[in-house]
Enzyme design. Structure first.
Site, PDB file in Angstrom:
ATOM      1  N   CYS A 121      20.243 -44.181   3.427  1.00 57.82           N
ATOM      2  CA  CYS A 121      19.429 -44.749   4.450  1.00 57.82           C
ATOM      3  C   CYS A 121      18.513 -45.611   4.029  1.00 57.82           C
ATOM      4  CB  CYS A 121      18.977 -43.270   5.087  1.00 57.82           C
ATOM      5  SG  CYS A 121      20.298 -42.271   5.759  1.00 57.82           S
ATOM      6  N   HIS A 260      12.363 -44.897   9.229  1.00 62.20           N
ATOM      7  CA  HIS A 260      13.767 -44.514   9.225  1.00 62.20           C
ATOM      8  C   HIS A 260      14.060 -43.658  10.258  1.00 62.20           C
ATOM      9  CE1 HIS A 260      17.657 -43.507   8.430  1.00 62.20           C
ATOM     10  NE2 HIS A 260      17.568 -42.562   8.072  1.00 62.20           N
ATOM     11  N   ASN A 290      20.859 -41.197  13.821  1.00 62.15           N
ATOM     12  CA  ASN A 290      20.550 -41.669  12.558  1.00 62.15           C
ATOM     13  C   ASN A 290      21.651 -42.874  12.033  1.00 62.15           C
ATOM     14  OD1 ASN A 290      20.460 -42.369   9.874  1.00 62.15           O
ATOM     15  ND2 ASN A 290      19.985 -40.268   9.319  1.00 62.15           N
TER      16      ASN A 290
HETATM   17  N1  ACO Z   1      23.049 -26.447  17.297  1.00 57.55           N
HETATM   18  C1  ACO Z   1      22.752 -24.741  17.422  1.00 57.55           C
HETATM   19  N2  ACO Z   1      22.212 -24.311  16.250  1.00 57.55           N
HETATM   20  C2  ACO Z   1      22.285 -24.720  14.938  1.00 57.55           C
HETATM   21  C3  ACO Z   1      22.530 -26.225  14.961  1.00 57.55           C
HETATM   22  C4  ACO Z   1      23.029 -26.810  16.068  1.00 57.55           C
HETATM   23  N3  ACO Z   1      23.251 -28.240  16.153  1.00 57.55           N
HETATM   24  N4  ACO Z   1      22.363 -26.496  13.801  1.00 57.55           N
HETATM   25  C5  ACO Z   1      21.961 -25.409  13.124  1.00 57.55           C
HETATM   26  N5  ACO Z   1      21.908 -24.293  13.912  1.00 57.55           N
HETATM   27  C6  ACO Z   1      21.308 -22.898  13.713  1.00 57.55           C
HETATM   28  C7  ACO Z   1      21.707 -22.593  12.357  1.00 57.55           C
HETATM   29  O1  ACO Z   1      22.902 -21.591  12.080  1.00 57.55           O
HETATM   30  C8  ACO Z   1      20.677 -21.540  12.043  1.00 57.55           C
HETATM   31  O2  ACO Z   1      20.955 -20.158  12.740  1.00 57.55           O
HETATM   32  P1  ACO Z   1      20.609 -18.857  12.072  1.00 57.55           P
HETATM   33  O3  ACO Z   1      19.260 -18.786  12.062  1.00 57.55           O
HETATM   34  O4  ACO Z   1      21.310 -17.737  13.052  1.00 57.55           O
HETATM   35  O5  ACO Z   1      21.365 -18.894  10.726  1.00 57.55           O
HETATM   36  C9  ACO Z   1      19.527 -22.181  12.799  1.00 57.55           C
HETATM   37  O6  ACO Z   1      19.793 -22.918  13.801  1.00 57.55           O
HETATM   38  C10 ACO Z   1      18.419 -22.788  11.992  1.00 57.55           C
HETATM   39  O7  ACO Z   1      19.225 -23.513  11.084  1.00 57.55           O
HETATM   40  P2  ACO Z   1      18.667 -24.511  10.117  1.00 57.55           P
HETATM   41  O8  ACO Z   1      19.381 -25.450   9.520  1.00 57.55           O
HETATM   42  O9  ACO Z   1      17.300 -24.066   9.500  1.00 57.55           O
HETATM   43  O10 ACO Z   1      17.968 -25.689  11.363  1.00 57.55           O
HETATM   44  P3  ACO Z   1      16.606 -26.686  11.259  1.00 57.55           P
HETATM   45  O11 ACO Z   1      15.811 -26.260  12.135  1.00 57.55           O
HETATM   46  O12 ACO Z   1      16.411 -27.027   9.751  1.00 57.55           O
HETATM   47  O13 ACO Z   1      17.266 -28.042  12.018  1.00 57.55           O
HETATM   48  C11 ACO Z   1      18.412 -29.974  11.171  1.00 57.55           C
HETATM   49  C12 ACO Z   1      18.762 -28.261  11.355  1.00 57.55           C
HETATM   50  C13 ACO Z   1      18.340 -30.561  12.525  1.00 57.55           C
HETATM   51  C14 ACO Z   1      19.764 -30.553  10.545  1.00 57.55           C
HETATM   52  C15 ACO Z   1      17.237 -30.103  10.213  1.00 57.55           C
HETATM   53  O14 ACO Z   1      17.219 -29.448   9.216  1.00 57.55           O
HETATM   54  C16 ACO Z   1      17.164 -31.696   9.874  1.00 57.55           C
HETATM   55  O15 ACO Z   1      16.914 -32.648  10.693  1.00 57.55           O
HETATM   56  N6  ACO Z   1      17.083 -31.874   8.539  1.00 57.55           N
HETATM   57  C17 ACO Z   1      16.958 -33.300   8.299  1.00 57.55           C
HETATM   58  C18 ACO Z   1      18.465 -33.840   8.181  1.00 57.55           C
HETATM   59  C19 ACO Z   1      18.337 -35.380   7.953  1.00 57.55           C
HETATM   60  O16 ACO Z   1      17.617 -35.815   8.722  1.00 57.55           O
HETATM   61  N7  ACO Z   1      19.305 -35.873   7.331  1.00 57.55           N
HETATM   62  C20 ACO Z   1      19.430 -37.149   7.216  1.00 57.55           C
HETATM   63  C21 ACO Z   1      18.258 -37.984   6.343  1.00 57.55           C
HETATM   64  S1  ACO Z   1      18.599 -38.813   4.929  1.00 57.55           S
HETATM   65  C22 ACO Z   1      19.413 -39.937   5.603  1.00 57.55           C
HETATM   66  O17 ACO Z   1      19.223 -40.446   6.726  1.00 57.55           O
HETATM   67  C23 ACO Z   1      20.672 -40.164   5.118  1.00 57.55           C
END
Ligand code: ACO
Length: 343
Positions: A121, A260, A290
């Site tokens: 990215c 970004h 994204n």
């Molecule tokens: N819908 C519902 N529940 C979900 C989802 C979803 N889409 N995704 C995860 N969960 C659940 C998980 O299973 C977990 O459940 P549990 O507690 O029962 O195990 C709970 O939600 C929390 O999971 P986390 O992974 O800790 O969720 P988080 O709050 O971190 O959100 C997310 C996940 C949105 C992916 C976040 O971590 C994020 O945005 N990370 C950055 C990712 C990113 O931006 N990547 C690209 C950047 S680099 C680039 O651009 C290439």
């Protein structure tokens, strides 16, 4: 890598911008059932409401080429005026040759130099830096920079941790000498200890594609969302602070901040830490998701078309992506920078 441009003999800036996204829009509701998620969850955790998705048979060059044509037209030049085509992508048409070769041919650019650059990215910011350096070194007069990614092609639509985040798109910029303004400083970095926090296991030389790797979905994206989130929030701020310090500015000196577009929560955190007022922050992640290397130039294109950027505006761009890479570019928008985008 960090540098300001004070000692350069010429000013170099962006003189034309264009973008292209596929027509098809996929809303959160469209993916909710299959991925066992909900519109409410996705909006709350990411700010994303919809994304554009390329259909079967549509490849990176199919979005990159129209984006590039628009950027050339807005700069008032043709592909014959370009010396180098630089495509930032992690989702090329094919493993080889470079998508830049395909784009150069589609544009009728003749035998110009053309290559791809892979920095996730952050690819567009890395490519701007290379374009700048190539021009200042006298190797090229005009560089066509394209950021394009179709990360939906690498998604497992049942993996709710990844499939909710990404959309497809391309953005392009013409980089050349300008009479005023131009790039003020750059900062690029990488921390390879995070390689496996965001990667595609198979399809490269480590694990070439086999029937088994396909059955195991090893050609789809794997991500440790929490780790990426933690690292990205920190590094977005540090990179912005470094690039500003290198040019002798404070966050208050910025007119527009183009982060970004990964996740609204990451953007909000950076904005809070940097102390940049909301009205200076460009956000379109709600409509595009994204789009990886395309996210910053798609923002620039929208900003030019709706008149958000005026000549003299100081614009800070910061990217973060797989690697984990990061990078910032600070530019003062030039008068000859396609202000209005009537094409
Ligand atoms: N819908 C519902 N529940 C979900 C989802 C979803 N889409 N995704 C995860 N969960 C659940 C998980 O299973 C977990 O459940 P549990 O507690 O029962 O195990 C709970 O939600 C929390 O999971 P986390 O992974 O800790 O969720 P988080 O709050 O971190 O959100 C997310 C996940 C949105 C992916 C976040 O971590 C994020 O945005 N990370 C950055 C990712 C990113 O931006 N990547 C690209 C950047 S680099 C680039 O651009 C290439």
């Amino acid at each position: 890598m960090i540098a300001n441009t004070k000692t350069a003999a010429i000013r170099v800036g962006i003189t034309g911008v264009g973008s292209c996204v596929p027509d098809e829009i996929v809303t959160n509701d469209d993916i909710a059932e299959r991925a066992q998620t909900s519109d409410e969850w996705i909006v709350e955790r990411t700010g994303i409401r919809q994304r554009h998705v390329a259909g079967p048979g549509v490849a990176a060059s199919d979005l990159a080429s129209p984006a590039a044509e628009r950027a050339l037209a807005r700069a008032g030049i043709t592909s014959a005026d370009v010396d180098l085509v630089l495509v930032a992508t992690i989702t090329p048409d094919m493993p080889f040759p470079a998508t830049a070769s395909v784009v150069a041919e589609r544009l009728g650019a003749g035998q110009v130099a053309a290559y791809d650059l892979q920095a996730g990215c952050t690819g567009f910011v890395y490519a701007l830096t290379q374009a700048y350096a190539t021009i200042v070194a006298g190797l090229a007069r005009r560089v066509l920079v394209v950021g394009v990614d179709l990360l939906t092609k690498y998604l497992n639509w049942e993996d709710r941790g990844t499939c909710i985040l990404f959309g497809d798109g391309a953005g392009a910029a013409v980089v050349e000498e300008v009479s005023d303004g131009g790039f003020l400083s750059f900062e690029l970095g990488n921390d390879g200890s995070h390689v496996e926090d965001l990667y595609v296991p198979a399809g490269g030389t480590r694990q070439p594609a086999t029937a088994g790797s396909v059955a195991a979905l090893d050609h789809t994206m794997r991500m440790n969302g929490r780790q990426v989130f933690k690292f990205a929030t920190r590094v977005m701020v540090i990179s912005a602070q470094r690039v500003l310090a290198s040019a002798g500015f404070e966050p208050a000196d910025i007119d527009l901040y183009v982060p970004h577009q990964a996740n609204k929560r990451i953007i909000d955190h950076a904005v809070r830490e940097l102390g940049i007022p909301e009205e200076k922050v460009v956000v379109n992640v709600d409509r595009f998701g994204n789009t990886s290397a395309a996210s910053i130039p798609i923002c620039l294109d929208e900003m030019l078309r709706d008149g958000t950027v005026a000549p003299g505006a100081r614009v800070l761009m910061t990217g973060v992506g797989t690697g984990i890479t990061w990078g910032s570019a600070l530019i003062e928008w030039p008068t000859d920078g396609n202000n209005g985008g009537s094409v």
